[in-house]
Scaffold this active site. Structure first.
Site, short mmCIF file in Angstrom:
data_model
loop_
_atom_site.label_atom_id
_atom_site.label_comp_id
_atom_site.label_asym_id
_atom_site.label_seq_id
_atom_site.Cartn_x
_atom_site.Cartn_y
_atom_site.Cartn_z
CG ASP A 36 -1.82 1.05 1.49
OD1 ASP A 36 -1.66 1.93 0.89
OD2 ASP A 36 -2.35 1.22 2.34
CB SER A 59 -4.01 8.14 7.89
OG SER A 59 -3.77 7.25 6.76
CG HIS A 76 -4.14 4.09 3.58
ND1 HIS A 76 -4.33 3.24 2.80
CD2 HIS A 76 -5.29 4.72 3.53
CE1 HIS A 76 -5.57 3.09 2.33
NE2 HIS A 76 -6.19 4.07 2.82
ZN LIG Z 1 -8.08 1.24 -0.69
ZN LIG Z 2 -9.18 0.76 2.52
#
Ligand SMILES: [Zn+2]
Ligand SMILES: [Zn+2]
Length: 626
Positions: free
Chosen positions: A260, A431, A433
């Protein structure tokens, strides 16, 4: 899918690490065979579910003697590269393909009237018989949103966690697909087999419960796809990230890591979701106003924290916005959202409580014009009116490009006297992420031989590639991909190969793919310059003008104040028609083109505008006329 990105530079030091496949002894393999023999015998088709992790059997490849080439694994991202949205990756080995995720993207501003954007899966349609399954990392729209469209073309079982499948089910019902679709719930560390693919789901942390990384073991090595993740050591639901298993896989040898890239531009470490709860509590303390919290509908963890604070401060919770109501219903039904009996009330009941007894959770944190919060800000929401007795918390961050529309909504809310709290004022958002340090941790635990950054714009992928180099992955082993490009991997090498069809399919209402570039261009032209229709009746035989031209306009000028211009346009059309007549032109298409071109020129010289011009010729049979 959410979150903005800050620019920053990696400061990681280089380290020499090497990945590769671990060796298994024959004894282990024999034991494995014995252990699993029974299960294998019982299992139907090629789909075998084994509860415990087993060492992988020794890979078999055809002997290479210069004539026979070994089979290669093809990794084909069909979406999610150079964009944040519509994530989908295909893994193909010999006669089998498995697909990870199948998400949607939201339309760009110039895609007028388009509801959603889905990936072009024509490559998979062509190889339909090979496709065995869709595996889902988690229940966000950019990972599950295109599933109904996919299943209409390729009906294969969908594997995912309970929550992801619950959210998919809502879509299947909307598309009338629930009966013909096989949904298979998976648990963390569960292993599935699809022919030569062995797949394992591994729990990670993200902004929605039950997020998974997926390890795919193939005869050429193991691939680890992180899905969307952050490293939250103190997740609010106790669903810890399985770093232990990820490290084990790293030790066994991971050939390719897909990771990611959303937050790669941010240094440091993403804060735990728990920190938001504390901040919400602080804002709730001594607040005697009604509290409205805007956040992403998909952020189930956040919804839970808002509910927790509400319960602590003895407030009732009402939810507005269709997507928010849907996610709440599914999460509550499946046990991912806990609220004491009576906490959540219907929005119609808010009139029964004082402002300081209420919390409203709403969509619209990105300033989307049709979302509930935007409608509240302009006094157009039927159920919620904003007053100075409201405190509105934006528990979200601006997705780049949305700042202006968010600013507009905030202005309107403040104009109505409400107090607005944003992320810049209080830490009301974290977040979902991973930031740089977490990404480096992932790279260090996995120590992949090859690395493919995913889930990001080109510059994010590039920067993530550099981060991998900093943690010891050789530069030539980093693959910055584009949608449709094939990465071919065999036992010893990985290299970019040809391109397959990829791209976008636009969904407008019930139409899938019927809106293309030409339709969009027309819509753009119409929206920017309007339209002029020129109606002319011609004699069928002689092509002489019988009546007209009549002029009808829409979105061009206000006719009542521009009558002279309309008359002039009429004259120009008339002149061109008589010219055609003089030159003996009877071809209708030629007459249409000549009229259109003469008007384009004239209107542009007069107005500097380029409306769409539609000449309509009607034929009249003068013989039949009395
Ligand atoms: Zn995503
Ligand atoms: Zn997601």
């Amino acid at each position: 899918m959410e979150d903005e990105n800050n620019k920053s530079k990696s400061t990681a030091k280089s380290r020499n690490t090497k990945g590769g496949n671990s060796k298994k002894t024959n004894n282990v393999n024999k034991k494995l065979k014995k252990d699993t023999k029974e299960k294998l015998l019982k299992a139907k088709d090629e789909e075998i579910i084994i509860e415990n992790i087993q060492p992988e059997p020794k890979a078999t490849t055809k002997k290479s003697n210069g004539i026979f080439t070994k089979s290669k694994l093809k990794v084909i991202p069909l979406g999610g590269m150079n964009e944040i949205g519509k994530n989908i990756t295909a893994f193909e080995y010999e006669n089998e393909i498995i697909v990870v995720d199948c998400g949607l993207a939201f339309p760009e501003d110039e895609m007028l009237g388009v509801d959603i954007v889905i990936p072009d899966i024509s490559y998979l349609e062509k190889n339909k018989d090979k496709v065995k399954a869709v595996l889902i990392t988690h229940g966000h729209e950019d990972h599950i949103g295109a599933i109904p469209y996919f299943l209409k073309k390729i009906n294969v079982p969908v594997y995912g966690s309970k929550l992801a499948l619950g959210l998919i089910k809502v879509k299947l019902v909307e598309h009338n697909l629930e009966k013909q679709t096989k949904l298979v719930t998976i648990e963390p560390r569960q292993i599935l087999k699809f022919g030569k693919f062995k797949v394992e789901f591994i729990r990670v942390t993200h902004s929605i419960a039950d997020s998974m990384a997926i390890a795919i073991t193939t005869p050429v090595g193991t691939i680890l796809h992180t899905g969307d993740f952050k490293v939250d050591y103190t997740p609010i639901d106790g669903g810890y990230i399985d770093l232990q298993r990820i490290a084990e896989l790293g030790k066994e040898g991971v050939t390719l890591l897909l990771s990611d890239s959303t937050n790669v531009q941010r240094p440091g470490h993403t804060m735990s979701e728990k920190s938001v709860g504390k901040e919400l509590d602080r804002l709730f303390t001594n607040c005697n106003k009604r509290i409205i919290v805007a956040t992403f509908a998909s952020n189930v963890h956040r919804m839970q924290q808002i509910i927790n604070s509400a319960v602590k401060f003895k407030r009732k919770v009402a939810v507005v916005g269709r997507s928010m109501v849907n996610v709440l219903a599914v999460s509550q039904e499946l046990g991912y959202l806990n609220a004491p009996e009576g906490t959540i009330i219907d929005i119609d009941k808010i009139g029964m409580y004082n402002p300081d007894q209420l919390v409203i959770i709403t969509t619209g944190s990105q300033g989307e014009p049709m979302a509930a919060l935007s409608r509240m800000s302009v006094g157009e929401h039927k159920k919620v009116q904003i007053t100075p007795d409201d405190m509105i918390i934006f528990s979200s961050s601006a997705i780049p490009g949305n700042e202006k529309s968010i600013g507009k909504v905030i202005d309107e809310l403040e104009r109505l006297g409400a107090e607005v709290i944003q992320n810049q004022i209080a830490d009301v958002h974290v977040s979902g992420h991973a930031c740089q340090e977490e990404l480096k941790l992932m790279l260090s635990l996995v120590r992949p031989k090859y690395f493919m950054p995913v889930h990001g714009e080109y510059r994010f992928l590039k920067q993530h590639g550099q981060l991998a180099v900093d943690t010891g992955v050789p530069k030539e082993n980093i693959f910055i991909m584009e949608n449709g490009r094939i990465l071919e991997i065999d036992k010893n090498t990985a290299k970019l190969s040809t391109q397959v069809t990829s791209g976008i399919v636009l969904v407008d209402g019930l139409g899938v793919g019927d809106v293309g570039n030409i339709v969009l261009r027309d819509r753009q032209l119409l929206s920017e310059n309007g339209m002029i229709i020129v109606v002319i009746s011609l004699d069928r035989k002689t092509a002489k003008v019988v009546s007209g031209p009549d002029i009808v306009t829409r979105g061009f000028v206000y006719v009542r104040e521009n009558e002279s211009l309309i008359d002039e346009i009429k004259d120009v059309a008339k002149k061109e028609l008589s010219k055609c007549e003089e030159q003996g032109i009877r071809e209708w298409s030629t007459i249409k083109t000549r009229v259109r071109e003469s008007l384009i020129k004239y209107i542009y010289s007069k107005t500097k505008r380029q409306p769409m011009i539609l000449p309509i010729l009607m034929d009249v049979d003068m013989d039949k006329k009395i």
